[in-house]
Every structure is written in structure tokens, then in C-alpha cells.
Scaffold this active site. Sequence first.
Site, short mmCIF file in Angstrom:
data_model
loop_
_atom_site.label_atom_id
_atom_site.label_comp_id
_atom_site.label_asym_id
_atom_site.label_seq_id
_atom_site.Cartn_x
_atom_site.Cartn_y
_atom_site.Cartn_z
N HIS A 44 0.84 -1.19 0.00
CA HIS A 44 0.00 0.00 0.00
C HIS A 44 0.87 1.24 0.00
O HIS A 44 1.97 1.25 0.56
CB HIS A 44 -0.90 0.01 1.23
CG HIS A 44 -1.98 -1.02 1.21
ND1 HIS A 44 -3.05 -0.97 2.06
CD2 HIS A 44 -2.14 -2.13 0.44
CE1 HIS A 44 -3.84 -2.00 1.82
NE2 HIS A 44 -3.31 -2.72 0.85
N GLU A 60 0.77 4.10 1.60
CA GLU A 60 1.19 4.66 2.88
C GLU A 60 2.24 3.79 3.56
O GLU A 60 3.20 4.30 4.14
CB GLU A 60 0.01 4.94 3.80
CG GLU A 60 -0.91 3.79 4.06
CD GLU A 60 -2.08 3.69 3.11
OE1 GLU A 60 -1.85 3.58 1.88
OE2 GLU A 60 -3.24 3.67 3.57
N CYS A 68 -2.27 -0.39 7.60
CA CYS A 68 -1.53 0.86 7.49
C CYS A 68 -1.70 1.73 8.73
O CYS A 68 -0.75 2.37 9.18
CB CYS A 68 -1.93 1.59 6.22
SG CYS A 68 -1.47 0.67 4.73
#
Length: 147
Positions: free
Chosen positions: A52, A54, A83
Site C-alpha cells: 500500500h 502509505e 496501514c
Amino acid sequence: MTDRDWMICALAEAKIACDENEVPVGAIVVKNDAIAAKAHNRCSADHDPTAHAELLALKAAYAKLGSLDGCTLYVTLEPCAMCAGATIHMRLPRLVFGAFDPVGGCCGSKIDLGDHWFDHSIETIGGVCETECASILKDFFRALRIE
């Protein structure tokens, strides 16, 4: 620069993800008014469901800086549990996100993991450039349905 200005930088990363046929989420980590790291989703390209935006940006910033003290994460979509958990473990002080995720968002929509559940709380601001951040996601998924 303002939170809106930084979110526009994160949106540029989301557009790169879209061009690479990834879910268009972008993230940047800012410290002392400078970008410490930036990333976009790479789940398909890396064959890794944990890639992902982030998480990639946080890991790069942490590797570069040794700590996220004084940093802000800007991400175009509200972080998921994975996250959000990473922000807690990395002791991120501040998170700013664009679009809310009522299905899987863990920074206020479904649950707020950064609020009071653990020994570290994160100042969280949602909805910055929300229309623009939601629009790129809607357009991406609309195009997928058409295909």
C-alpha cells in the site's frame, strides 16, 4: 505549504498508480516542510497485497530518517487496519488523509485505531481534498467495471 498543498503532491502519486493500473492511492511523508518519502500503491506490480502507498512511504521515510518524529503522512485514502497499525508502531505524530473509506477505513470511518486504543495516539485530519481524492478512485473503478 498547507495540508491541501501537500495532499496535491500525494494526489500526483495516486495518478502515477492509476497510470500503472494500480488502485490510485498516493502517499507522502513530510518533515520540516520537505518530502522525506513518497509512494503509490504497488500491490499488482509487486505481487504483494501489503504494498500500500502509505506503508511504502512510511517504510522509506523511516529508513531515511531513523524515526518519524515530527513527520506528517499525507495519503489520498483513509488508511486500512494494516496501514493504521503501522502508523502506531512507527509512532507517527500526524496523519492527514483525503477520501474517507466507509468499507475499510480505520482512522475514523469503521474504527479509529490511532485514537486511544494503544499507547500512541495520532493527530488525524480527514477530508483534505476529499472530492479530488474520491474522484480519482471512482473514475478508476468505473473504468474497470466498463472493461
